[in-house]
Each structure stands twice: as C-alpha cells, then as structure tokens.
Design a protein around this motif. Structure first.
Motif, PDB file in Angstrom:
ATOM      1  N   GLU A  31       0.822  -1.219   0.000  1.00 31.66           N
ATOM      2  CA  GLU A  31       0.000   0.000   0.000  1.00 31.66           C
ATOM      3  C   GLU A  31       0.851   1.262   0.000  1.00 31.66           C
ATOM      4  O   GLU A  31       0.333   2.369  -0.019  1.00 31.66           O
ATOM      5  CB  GLU A  31      -0.937  -0.002   1.221  1.00 31.66           C
ATOM      6  N   ASP A  90       4.725   6.511   2.250  1.00 30.90           N
ATOM      7  CA  ASP A  90       5.681   5.878   3.155  1.00 30.90           C
ATOM      8  C   ASP A  90       6.240   6.938   4.101  1.00 30.90           C
ATOM      9  O   ASP A  90       7.031   7.778   3.705  1.00 30.90           O
ATOM     10  CB  ASP A  90       6.798   5.255   2.302  1.00 30.90           C
ATOM     11  N   GLY A 145       6.841  -2.696   9.143  1.00 27.60           N
ATOM     12  CA  GLY A 145       5.648  -3.380   8.674  1.00 27.60           C
ATOM     13  C   GLY A 145       5.828  -4.880   8.626  1.00 27.60           C
ATOM     14  O   GLY A 145       6.934  -5.404   8.796  1.00 27.60           O
ATOM     15  N   SER A 146       4.681  -5.545   8.435  1.00 28.45           N
ATOM     16  CA  SER A 146       4.713  -6.995   8.223  1.00 28.45           C
ATOM     17  C   SER A 146       5.200  -7.780   9.444  1.00 28.45           C
ATOM     18  O   SER A 146       5.811  -8.825   9.323  1.00 28.45           O
ATOM     19  CB  SER A 146       5.615  -7.291   7.017  1.00 28.45           C
ATOM     20  N   LYS A 149       3.783  -3.524  20.198  1.00 31.13           N
ATOM     21  CA  LYS A 149       3.817  -4.927  20.635  1.00 31.13           C
ATOM     22  C   LYS A 149       4.441  -5.905  19.647  1.00 31.13           C
ATOM     23  O   LYS A 149       5.281  -6.730  20.040  1.00 31.13           O
ATOM     24  CB  LYS A 149       2.381  -5.347  20.996  1.00 31.13           C
TER      25      LYS A 149
HETATM   26  N1  LIG Z   1      -4.963  -9.729  14.573  1.00 33.69           N
HETATM   27  C1  LIG Z   1      -4.061  -8.832  14.984  1.00 33.69           C
HETATM   28  N2  LIG Z   1      -3.868  -7.746  14.233  1.00 33.69           N
HETATM   29  C2  LIG Z   1      -2.990  -6.818  14.628  1.00 33.69           C
HETATM   30  C3  LIG Z   1      -2.268  -7.010  15.826  1.00 33.69           C
HETATM   31  C4  LIG Z   1      -2.477  -8.200  16.573  1.00 33.69           C
HETATM   32  O1  LIG Z   1      -1.872  -8.424  17.625  1.00 33.69           O
HETATM   33  N3  LIG Z   1      -3.364  -9.067  16.104  1.00 33.69           N
HETATM   34  N4  LIG Z   1      -1.393  -6.034  16.217  1.00 33.69           N
HETATM   35  C5  LIG Z   1      -1.687  -4.697  15.755  1.00 33.69           C
HETATM   36  C6  LIG Z   1      -0.597  -3.850  16.111  1.00 33.69           C
HETATM   37  S1  LIG Z   1      -0.430  -3.516  17.770  1.00 33.69           S
HETATM   38  C7  LIG Z   1       0.206  -3.265  15.185  1.00 33.69           C
HETATM   39  S2  LIG Z   1       1.384  -2.131  15.681  1.00 33.69           S
HETATM   40  C8  LIG Z   1       0.110  -3.574  13.764  1.00 33.69           C
HETATM   41  C9  LIG Z   1       1.502  -3.925  13.210  1.00 33.69           C
HETATM   42  O2  LIG Z   1       1.360  -4.377  11.960  1.00 33.69           O
HETATM   43  P1  LIG Z   1       2.530  -4.733  10.981  1.00 33.69           P
HETATM   44  O3  LIG Z   1       3.843  -4.496  11.601  1.00 33.69           O
HETATM   45  O4  LIG Z   1       2.280  -6.066  10.449  1.00 33.69           O
HETATM   46  O5  LIG Z   1       2.407  -3.595   9.911  1.00 33.69           O
HETATM   47  P2  LIG Z   1       1.461  -3.513   8.649  1.00 33.69           P
HETATM   48  O6  LIG Z   1       0.271  -4.361   8.834  1.00 33.69           O
HETATM   49  O7  LIG Z   1       2.283  -3.695   7.473  1.00 33.69           O
HETATM   50  O8  LIG Z   1       1.045  -2.003   8.793  1.00 33.69           O
HETATM   51  C10 LIG Z   1       0.287  -1.481   9.861  1.00 33.69           C
HETATM   52  C11 LIG Z   1      -0.260  -0.108   9.479  1.00 33.69           C
HETATM   53  O9  LIG Z   1       0.806   0.800   9.273  1.00 33.69           O
HETATM   54  C12 LIG Z   1       0.816   1.314   7.932  1.00 33.69           C
HETATM   55  N5  LIG Z   1       2.186   1.423   7.453  1.00 33.69           N
HETATM   56  C13 LIG Z   1       3.003   0.380   7.211  1.00 33.69           C
HETATM   57  N6  LIG Z   1       4.193   0.833   6.767  1.00 33.69           N
HETATM   58  C14 LIG Z   1       4.117   2.174   6.726  1.00 33.69           C
HETATM   59  C15 LIG Z   1       5.019   3.183   6.330  1.00 33.69           C
HETATM   60  N7  LIG Z   1       6.242   2.908   5.899  1.00 33.69           N
HETATM   61  N8  LIG Z   1       4.620   4.471   6.394  1.00 33.69           N
HETATM   62  C16 LIG Z   1       3.364   4.760   6.841  1.00 33.69           C
HETATM   63  N9  LIG Z   1       2.478   3.839   7.241  1.00 33.69           N
HETATM   64  C17 LIG Z   1       2.838   2.566   7.169  1.00 33.69           C
HETATM   65  C18 LIG Z   1       0.035   0.305   7.153  1.00 33.69           C
HETATM   66  O10 LIG Z   1      -0.521   0.824   6.001  1.00 33.69           O
HETATM   67  C19 LIG Z   1      -0.998  -0.151   8.160  1.00 33.69           C
HETATM   68  O11 LIG Z   1      -2.076   0.747   8.205  1.00 33.69           O
HETATM   69  O12 LIG Z   1      -0.742  -4.661  13.543  1.00 33.69           O
HETATM   70  C20 LIG Z   1      -1.987  -4.623  14.265  1.00 33.69           C
HETATM   71  N10 LIG Z   1      -2.789  -5.706  13.855  1.00 33.69           N
END
Ligand SMILES: Nc1nc2c(c(=O)[nH]1)N[C@H]1C(S)=C(S)[C@@H](COP(=O)(O)OP(=O)(O)OC[C@H]3O[C@@H](n4cnc5c(N)ncnc54)[C@H](O)[C@@H]3O)O[C@H]1N2
Ligand code: MOO
Length: 636
Positions: free
Chosen positions: A193, A208, A256-257, A287
C-alpha cells in the motif's frame, strides 16, 4: 512457520536487557568538516597549534609599553609618538620603543616591544601625537598565544557528538577533515500500500512515512541511515531486499509486516535467515516488534504503524545505536506536571503521548496508526502495566521530546479559517485539534481543552447553548464568535440550485460529531418536512450521506477532483478552492472557554482580537462578525 499469535510477550525489562547486550563495531571514516555535524568523533582530538598562534589585540586602539601610561589621567594625559599602524592580518613587523605607540586593530598581532593596548576611546590622536587619558596595566587588552587552546591540548574527547560548538573548535585548529564513527543503519519499508512521497497517491495507498521518520531518527543518534525504499508484500522481493541490506549495513530495520495478518511475513523471513531473539514485547504501542540477528547483523522488524515504529525505534533501537557508537543517549528533559484529565490504561506497559500546556498534561493519543500522534504531542509518560487509571490532578513525570515549544492554548473542536486568523493575530501558539464540535464539548467536560470551537445546532436552530445545558457544564462560559455561511459546494459544470437538486447526485458529508454535519441534518429535516416525507427516507435518496470527510478542505478536494458531485461546507473553503457555492444557512461559530482561565493573559488576548475591528475586516468571505461577537454568556 505458523502465523504468529501473541500469546506470550517478552516483558519490557527483559527486552531492555536484550537490547543492552547487542552491540556492533562501527567503522571509522574521515569526513570533510562541512559534513561532520551530527556525527560521533572517532578519536581524541589534540591541537597541533596554539590558538591564537600569536599574541593578539582584543581591542581597537594603540599598542604601547604599559609603564609609559601609568601617570596618565583625564586632567593630565601623557603624550606618546605614533610610529605606525597594524591592521588585522598584517604580516609586517613593528617595534614599539619607550615613548612610542603603534595604532592597532582588534585581531592584529601585538608588535615587539609593546605589552598592552590602550583602547581608542581613552586617546586622542593629532598627527603623530597621541594623548592617553587612562593608564593600562601589562597585558591589558592582549590575548596571549595559546591562552585559548594550547598546542598538544585535548580539545575534544573521543565519542563526542559533533555539534556547532565542536565544529567551531575543530575549524579553529585548522582541521578540514574529521575522523568520525560510521555505523550504517538500513531501513526497508514493506507494504504493497506504500507510495514514495512526491508520487501520485491513487486509491487505498498511503505515503511511506516510516522510511523518512526512522531515517531522521537514525541521523539524530549519530549513525548513517540508508533508505532501501519500499518493498511490496512479496516474499521473494522482501528476501532480496533483506539480503542486500544485511550485506551492506551494520544494523537493519524493516517496517511493517510484523503482525498477524496474512501478508505479514517479514518476521518469518527473519526467522528463516537468522535467529529471532524476541517477537512480541509487552508494550504499547509496538507490541509486534521482532528483534533478530542475521549473519551477526542485528535485524529489527518495526511495526508498520508510524507511531509504533517511531516509539519502538526510540525505546529499543536507539539504545543499540548509542551503545555501538559508545555515546551516552542525548539528554532528555523530564518535567513533573499535573494531569489535566484522567487516562485509562492497563495490560501492557504504555508509552503514552501527551501534550503539556501551561503545566497541565493531557492525552495526545490518536492511536498508533496516526503519524500526528507524536507530532501533536510534547512528550510521553510511561504507564506501568498494572496501572489502570491515572487520576486527574495527580503528578506525573513527562519525558519531553527535544526542541518542543509548549503551546499557549489548547483548542479542540470544529475547524475554521477564522481560528487560524485568531492564532495569527494574537501571536499565540495554538495547539488545535480539529475533531469536530462534539469532541470539543467532550474535551471541555474532561478538562482537556482550554477552548472548544463549536458550531452545534439543535432542532430549534439554537447554537451550542443547548448542548452545554444538556452536558451540565457549569465551570465554563460561552463566548459568541462569528457567523459562517454554510452551503453547497460544487464544480461550475454541475447544475445545482438547492439542496433538493442533490438527490440522486453523489455527495460528500462531514465527519460525525461535526457541527457542519449536524447543520446539514437539520436542513435535510426541514426539506423532508416540506415535502411531507420522513427524514430517513430523504437521507436514503442522498448518495454518500454516510461519508465522513474530516475538514472543509478535504470536502473541496473531493469535489474538485471529481470524486463526488456536491459537498456541504463553508463559503470560505469553496472560494479558496475556486468552486461554486450556494448558501443554505448562516450558522454561529462560538467558543466555550473555561471560567478559571478568563483572566489569564492568553485568553484576554484571544478575546481582544476576536472583538477587534481589524479581525472583522480580515475574515475571509462568508465569515462575519455581528453584534454578539465577543459577548460572554455564562448561564445556559
Ligand atoms: N490480529 C491482529 N492484528 C494486529 C495485531 C495483533 O496483535 N493481532 N497487532 C496490531 C498492532 S499492535 C500493530 S502495531 C500492527 C503492526 O502491523 P505490521 O507491523 O504487520 O504492519 P502492517 O500491517 O504492514 O502495517 C500497519 C499499518 O501501518 C501502515 N504502514 C506500514 N508501513 C508504513 C510506512 N512505511 N509508512 C506509513 N504507514 C505505514 C500500514 O498501512 C498499516 O495501516 O498490527 C496490528 N494488527
Ligand atoms: O502495538 Mo500497536 O503498535 O499498539 O499499534
């Protein structure tokens, strides 16, 4: 590998211990002095010369022999003979004998024979005759060679962070190249995205933010960021990017991820390529962070949410960088302040972003998904895992972010160019949270805001006072603001003459809780009544009624780029965007102010500007003051 479930989390304490045990060896590189600011100096710096290198004058005046002046006084000046003049940078040699003086500039070398400088103000020169009205002692107004820096002296200690003062010292000893520590920290942003800032956004994409925010954080620590750009959620591409970064960097960060989603596979890749030291820390936000090691390169998977990514970077990555560079973390100011409102927590240890306005702490948390959570905050408070509630009025310690200017007034509520003008004209620093009128009232009752900006109409067409009555808010006053023309906003090629014409067109509505949305509801109700149908039925025929745009500007953007046919909002925004406007109603935009603040200077200034003629004149089209502007209503 199975998809991650966060059943067992590492405690914050264990995670801190883990981070402390990770250290990498930086390289040393030599940089031109112009590029050395912000870096960490790799060696003790000894001066190869005396600074100044020669005895120099620190005043404009005359180089003399001090003993010649001892008898000088105002009524009885002594007379010396001027034998020459030495400007700064002069390489000629001069000699001062008994009874002689040489004119000298600040910064010029003291001639042989002289041992003091008389300031020009204490003299009078006529031809080559100099009268001196005040005595000087030996060495007066002379800076001796080596008194600033002595040859061989250590001027900077290894591991010092190079700032403007250090650059000044290095330049004064003639260094044009500086040995600094080089720790390269790579950053890979994952997510299909993501779009690079500057490029066209398109639907369901976001810019980003993490690559750049984290890169700035790396630089602030004194290391060298290397941005690898955006990698789509594709295992092969992620592996390739990670391989490259691991080969080229001392520490690798991904964003991310990390979490439990189907596309979240970075943690699996880290596990496959190396070793996972921890995945999941009992902290909020952040977390799902992964800390791993691949080929002896610490590899940290930061969560994608920008606020989580930055908080985890500060808490767990910056210490690794500091440790490796051998520097102490930069000094963070801690202030003790009083909670202006309560905060609920519980479960995980929390790094809670807060604002501090005039010594009162209020929550500045817009969830970790919002980048402005951190930029709208002044610092964080650490809330322990077992703390469930922090009472209003209790003392807390706030760790302030660097270089924050604490705002003068906290405003929550509806967004308006009139408020921007008030900020400009008062010269005050407002923190404005544009969250809509309802949020403004709530913030007021919670003691979070100094001023609520409100435009909430009730069924009878009354503005704001009925809400205050209903909420039983007693320790506040209602200050009447100004009138705003609200109406339909559309492109010149759309044919609309009234609300009725929007049926079957695509409209964009404002967010729930905004006064503008409440006003549109009222207008829809009136129209339905006139047509003899129910309001619900009327709403059904409005396509897009359920949308919730956050600001007048974003409504105009949606109309302008053709995503919708019609928007509802203020004339000022329509004009600014060059769109057509038909007025439907004139509303009242008011301010709710805490009673106990009425006498403070900031509020007095606010009211004075609001009531001024100049403010009235400068308001944009469609916003106007009236006879009630600035009047205070204290019973509702
Ligand atoms: N079922 C569950 N879902 C989630 C959990 C969980 O425990 N169970 N934890 C939540 C928490 S807390 C977090 S923090 C996020 C972390 O998710 P990820 O590290 O896998 O990150 P993504 O899913 O890829 O992205 C999350 C969010 O951030 C935006 N994003 C990603 N990269 C960028 C960037 N470079 N610049 C700006 N924004 C970014 C992305 O579009 C998503 O909106 O997971 C929860 N879910
Ligand atoms: O830990 Mo997540 O970072 O709460 O949003």
């Amino acid at each position: 590998m199975e998809r991650k479930e966060f059943r067992e989390l590492t405690s914050v304490e264990d995670a801190r211990d883990l981070v402390e045990s990770i250290k990498v060896q930086p390289q040393i590189t030599v940089l031109p002095i112009e590029e050395a600011a912000g870096r960490i100096i790799a060696e003790d710096m000894l001066s190869g010369l005396d600074v100044p290198a020669f005895n120099r004058s620190v005043k404009d005046g005359y180089a003399v022999r001090a003993k010649d002046t001892y008898q000088a006084s105002e009524p009885e000046p002594i007379e010396l003979k001027v034998t020459g003049s030495i400007p700064a940078g002069c390489e000629d040699s001069f000699f001062v004998d008994d009874g002689e003086a040489v004119e000298i500039s600040t910064g010029a070398p003291i001639p042989d024979g002289a041992d003091a400088v008389v300031m020009v103000e204490s003299t009078k020169q006529t031809g080559d005759s100099l009268l001196i009205y005040q005595p000087v002692h030996i060495n007066e107004n002379i800076m001796r060679a080596g008194t600033d820096i002595m040859k061989g002296e250590r001027i900077l200690r290894k591991n010092t962070r190079i700032g403007s003062r250090e650059i000044g010292v290095l330049a004064s000893i003639g260094m044009d190249k500086v040995p600094v520590k080089e720790l390269v920290v790579g950053i890979i942003s994952t997510g299909s995205e993501l779009i690079r800032p500057g490029e066209e956004l398109g639907t369901s994409k976001i810019y980003d933010a993490n690559s750049y925010a984290i890169s700035a954080g790396i630089e602030e620590c004194g290391a060298t960021p290397r941005i690898y750009g955006i990698v789509r959620d594709d295992e092969k591409l992620m592996e390739e990017a990670l391989d490259r970064a691991i080969a080229e960097c001392d520490i690798v960060l991904t964003s991310g991820s990390t979490s439990a989603g189907a596309g979240d596979i970075m943690y699996m890749i880290i596990e496959e390529k190396g070793e996972t030291l921890t995945h999941g820390i009992a902290i909020k936000p952040g977390k799902p962070v992964v800390i791993g090691m691949i080929n002896n390169v610490p590899t940290i998977g930061l969560p994608g949410n920008p606020t989580s990514a930055l908080s985890i970077f500060n808490e767990f990555v910056a210490p690794i960088i500091y440790n490796s560079l051998g520097v102490k973390p930069s000094f963070k100011t801690k202030v003790t302040a009083i909670m202006g409102t309560g905060i609920r927590s519980g479960g995980r240890e929390e790094l809670f972003p807060v604002g501090v306005v005039r010594g009162k702490v209020y929550p500045a948390d817009k969830t970790s998904g919002a980048i402005t959570t951190l930029s709208d905050a002044d610092g964080i408070i650490e809330i322990r895992a077992h703390t469930e509630y922090i009472e209003p009025g209790s003392e807390v310690e706030v760790t302030m972010f660097g270089n924050v200017t604490s705002p003068d007034l906290m405003l929550v509520g509806g967004q308006c160019p009139g408020v921007d003008l008030l900020e400009e004209m008062t010269g005050l620093n407002f923190r404005t949270l544009n969250m809509g009128s309802s949020a403004g009232f709530t913030a007021m009752s919670g003691g979070v805001a100094d001023i609520a900006c409100v435009n909430m109409v009730d069924a009878d067409g009354n503005y704001n006072s009925s809400v205050l009555k209903r909420m039983n808010l007693e320790d506040v006053v209602l200050v009447k603001g100004y009138r705003r023309e609200q109406g339909l906003i559309f492109s010149p090629d759309t044919h609309v003459y009234g609300l009725e014409d929007t049926i079957n067109l695509h409209i964009i509505n404002r967010n729930r809780g905004s006064g503008t949305r409440a006003l549109l509801d009222r207008e829809i109700g009136l129209l339905a009544e006139g047509k003899g149908i129910s309001k619900t039925e009327m709403i059904k025929s409005l396509k897009g009624y359920n949308s919730g745009s956050k600001s007048h500007r974003s409504v105009c953007d949606a109309v302008k780029n053709g995503r919708v046919d019609v928007g509802f909002g203020i004339k000022a925004a329509a004009e600014e965007a060059g769109l057509e406007f038909i007025p439907l109603a004139e509303e009242e935009f008011d301010f709710v102010i805490r009673k106990d603040l009425l006498e403070i200077e900031e509020i007095q200034k606010f009211l004075a500007v609001l009531r001024s003629e100049d403010f009235s004149k400068r308001l944009p089209p469609g916003i106007s003051t009236y006879e009630m502007t600035g009047s205070i209503i204290s019973s509702f």
